[in-house]
Scaffold this motif. Structure first.
Motif, PDB file in Angstrom:
ATOM      1  N   LEU B  37       0.850  -1.189   0.000  1.00  0.00           N
ATOM      2  CA  LEU B  37       0.000   0.000   0.000  1.00  0.00           C
ATOM      3  C   LEU B  37       0.890   1.246   0.000  1.00  0.00           C
ATOM      4  O   LEU B  37       1.744   1.403   0.870  1.00  0.00           O
ATOM      5  CB  LEU B  37      -0.913  -0.010   1.232  1.00  0.00           C
ATOM      6  CG  LEU B  37      -1.838   1.204   1.391  1.00  0.00           C
ATOM      7  CD1 LEU B  37      -2.817   1.299   0.234  1.00  0.00           C
ATOM      8  CD2 LEU B  37      -2.605   1.110   2.717  1.00  0.00           C
ATOM      9  N   THR B  43      -6.584  -0.080   3.195  1.00  0.00           N
ATOM     10  CA  THR B  43      -7.111  -0.712   1.981  1.00  0.00           C
ATOM     11  C   THR B  43      -7.014  -2.232   2.112  1.00  0.00           C
ATOM     12  O   THR B  43      -5.992  -2.754   2.528  1.00  0.00           O
ATOM     13  CB  THR B  43      -6.282  -0.269   0.749  1.00  0.00           C
ATOM     14  OG1 THR B  43      -6.269   1.161   0.695  1.00  0.00           O
ATOM     15  CG2 THR B  43      -6.850  -0.825  -0.541  1.00  0.00           C
ATOM     16  N   MET B  45      -6.715  -5.739   0.228  1.00  0.00           N
ATOM     17  CA  MET B  45      -6.214  -6.214  -1.063  1.00  0.00           C
ATOM     18  C   MET B  45      -6.624  -7.668  -1.222  1.00  0.00           C
ATOM     19  O   MET B  45      -6.442  -8.465  -0.293  1.00  0.00           O
ATOM     20  CB  MET B  45      -4.685  -6.170  -1.080  1.00  0.00           C
ATOM     21  CG  MET B  45      -4.083  -4.864  -0.662  1.00  0.00           C
ATOM     22  SD  MET B  45      -2.326  -5.116  -0.285  1.00  0.00           S
ATOM     23  CE  MET B  45      -1.788  -3.407  -0.240  1.00  0.00           C
ATOM     24  N   ALA B  59      -4.554  -3.962   4.589  1.00  0.00           N
ATOM     25  CA  ALA B  59      -3.397  -3.100   4.816  1.00  0.00           C
ATOM     26  C   ALA B  59      -3.877  -1.845   5.537  1.00  0.00           C
ATOM     27  O   ALA B  59      -4.504  -0.975   4.940  1.00  0.00           O
ATOM     28  CB  ALA B  59      -2.754  -2.746   3.475  1.00  0.00           C
ATOM     29  N   GLU B  62       0.124   2.746   5.448  1.00  0.00           N
ATOM     30  CA  GLU B  62       1.017   2.893   4.298  1.00  0.00           C
ATOM     31  C   GLU B  62       2.238   1.996   4.514  1.00  0.00           C
ATOM     32  O   GLU B  62       2.817   1.984   5.604  1.00  0.00           O
ATOM     33  CB  GLU B  62       1.438   4.363   4.205  1.00  0.00           C
ATOM     34  CG  GLU B  62       2.189   4.723   2.961  1.00  0.00           C
ATOM     35  CD  GLU B  62       2.433   6.232   2.894  1.00  0.00           C
ATOM     36  OE1 GLU B  62       1.879   6.966   3.737  1.00  0.00           O
ATOM     37  OE2 GLU B  62       3.177   6.654   2.008  1.00  0.00           O
ATOM     38  N   GLY B  65       1.422  -4.636   3.359  1.00  0.00           N
ATOM     39  CA  GLY B  65       1.171  -5.317   2.101  1.00  0.00           C
ATOM     40  C   GLY B  65       1.147  -6.816   2.202  1.00  0.00           C
ATOM     41  O   GLY B  65       0.965  -7.393   3.289  1.00  0.00           O
ATOM     42  N   LEU B  88      -8.942  -4.082  -5.105  1.00  0.00           N
ATOM     43  CA  LEU B  88      -8.722  -3.137  -3.999  1.00  0.00           C
ATOM     44  C   LEU B  88     -10.047  -2.645  -3.442  1.00  0.00           C
ATOM     45  O   LEU B  88     -11.004  -2.428  -4.200  1.00  0.00           O
ATOM     46  CB  LEU B  88      -7.893  -1.944  -4.479  1.00  0.00           C
ATOM     47  CG  LEU B  88      -6.514  -2.263  -5.052  1.00  0.00           C
ATOM     48  CD1 LEU B  88      -5.855  -0.979  -5.575  1.00  0.00           C
ATOM     49  CD2 LEU B  88      -5.632  -2.924  -3.999  1.00  0.00           C
ATOM     50  N   ASN B  92      -6.976   3.469  -3.985  1.00  0.00           N
ATOM     51  CA  ASN B  92      -5.758   3.869  -3.279  1.00  0.00           C
ATOM     52  C   ASN B  92      -4.557   3.176  -3.923  1.00  0.00           C
ATOM     53  O   ASN B  92      -4.601   1.976  -4.175  1.00  0.00           O
ATOM     54  CB  ASN B  92      -5.869   3.480  -1.797  1.00  0.00           C
ATOM     55  CG  ASN B  92      -7.166   3.980  -1.194  1.00  0.00           C
ATOM     56  OD1 ASN B  92      -7.537   5.132  -1.363  1.00  0.00           O
ATOM     57  ND2 ASN B  92      -7.887   3.100  -0.519  1.00  0.00           N
ATOM     58  N   CYS B  94      -1.444   1.199  -4.888  1.00  0.00           N
ATOM     59  CA  CYS B  94      -0.648   0.074  -4.384  1.00  0.00           C
ATOM     60  C   CYS B  94       0.431  -0.233  -5.411  1.00  0.00           C
ATOM     61  O   CYS B  94       0.148  -0.299  -6.609  1.00  0.00           O
ATOM     62  CB  CYS B  94      -1.514  -1.166  -4.207  1.00  0.00           C
ATOM     63  SG  CYS B  94      -2.703  -1.019  -2.879  1.00  0.00           S
TER      64      CYS B  94
END
Lengths: 160, 105
Positions: B37, B43, B45, B59, B62, B65, B88, B92, B94
Motif C-alpha cells: 500500500l 485498503t 487487497m 493493509a 502505508e 502489504g 482493492l 488507493n 498500491c
C-alpha cells in the motif's frame, strides 16, 4: 463483521430489496458502503414544542410602571444583574431577581404580574426540524457500520 | 518459457489486472509477488485467480502489504486462461512486483 453479518450483507447486495442501486455502483465499494451507512432524512416523529421566548431589557421595563422602573435604574448593581439575566436568558436568575424586587417593595403587584406574564410567553422551538436522520439501511439490517472492505469481501468469492 | 518480472502500480477500486489472461491453452504461473500500500488510507487487497479470491490482506497503514515467494517446484499455477487480478477496496495506490511465466495449460 462476523460470518452471519457477512451473509446478511451478501444477501442485501444480491437482492437490493430497498432499491438502493448497489448494482450501478459496480466495484466502487466505498460508494456501496456509503449507501448502506447513510441515514436518510425522515419526518420528525416529535411535534414542534415551545420554548420560553427571549426577552429584551426594554420589553421587561416596559411591563413595569415607569416610577418603579426608575427605582430599579437608580440601583446600578441591581440593574446590572437584571440586565445580565435578561441578556443571558437566565430564567432562574430572572426569577430570583423578580422575587428580590417584589420582596423589597420596589415593584407593585401589578408590575410583578406583568413581568411574570412576560416571562411565561413562549415561542415555537427554533431547534426543531421538520425531518431528522432516520436509520441507515445497515442499522435496519442489524449490521454495524459497513466498511468498503466488507463490501469488497462479500462481492469477491472467498479463497485461502 | 522465460520468466517475466513486472513492477507497476494499481489504484482503481475493484479489479486491477496485473497480468492479462494469457489466452486459450495457456496459464499464468506465479513465482513471486509483493503488493504494498502506497497510500495512507487503509485498503483491503485481494489477489485473484481470475474471479476467484485467493490471497487477502487488510493493509491498515502505508507500507503494509502482501508478499509471497513460492518455493521452487511449487509455484502458484492459475486456472487456464485466467488473469491475475488485484482487487482493492478503494481507489488507493498500491505498488506491486510480480515474477511469473506463462506456460501451456
Amino acid at each position: 463483521m462476523n460470518a452471519a453479518q457477512l451473509a446478511t450483507l451478501r444477501a442485501e447486495l444480491a437482492e437490493d430489496p430497498a432499491g438502493l442501486g448497489y448494482g450501478a455502483l459496480g466495484q466502487d465499494y466505498e460508494a456501496v458502503a456509503a449507501a448502506l451507512n447513510t441515514r436518510p432524512q425522515v419526518p420528525n416523529p416529535e411535534k414542534q414544542g415551545v420554548v420560553p421566548r427571549g426577552l429584551s431589557l426594554l420589553e421587561v421595563f416596559a411591563a413595569v410602571r415607569p416610577g418603579e422602573a426608575l427605582a430599579i435604574y437608580e440601583r446600578p448593581a441591581l440593574l446590572a444583574d437584571v440586565k445580565a439575566a435578561i441578556e443571558g436568558d437566565d430564567r432562574s436568575a430572572m426569577a430570583a431577581l423578580l422575587g428580590l424586587v417584589a420582596a423589597s417593595g420596589l415593584v407593585s403587584a401589578g408590575s410583578l404580574a406583568a413581568v411574570q406574564a412576560l416571562l411565561a410567553t413562549t415561542m415555537p422551538d427554533p431547534s426543531w426540524t421538520v425531518t431528522v436522520p432516520g436509520s441507515s439501511r445497515a442499522a435496519l439490517l442489524g449490521l454495524p457500520a459497513v466498511l468498503a472492505a466488507d463490501v469488497q469481501l462479500v462481492l469477491n468469492s472467498g479463497g485461502n | 518459457m522465460a520468466r517475466t518480472r513486472l513492477t507497476a502500480t494499481a489504484a482503481s477500486s475493484g479489479d486491477n489486472t496485473l497480468v492479462a489472461a494469457p489466452g486459450a491453452g495457456k496459464r499464468i504461473v506465479v513465482h513471486y509477488f509483493l503488493i504494498e500500500l502506497e497510500a495512507s488510507t487503509a485498503t483491503a487487497m485481494i489477489l485473484k485467480d481470475g474471479s476467484t479470491a485467493v490471497f487477502r490482506r487488510y493493509a491498515a497503514n502505508e507500507g503494509d502489504g502482501l508478499v509471497r515467494e513460492f518455493p521452487g517446484g511449487a509455484p502458484w499455477e492459475l486456472t487456464a486462461n485466467a488473469a491475475l487480478i488485484l482487487n482493492l477496496s478503494g481507489a488507493n495506490t498500491c505498488g506491486y512486483n510480480v515474477e511469473y511465466e506463462v506456460v501451456a495449460a
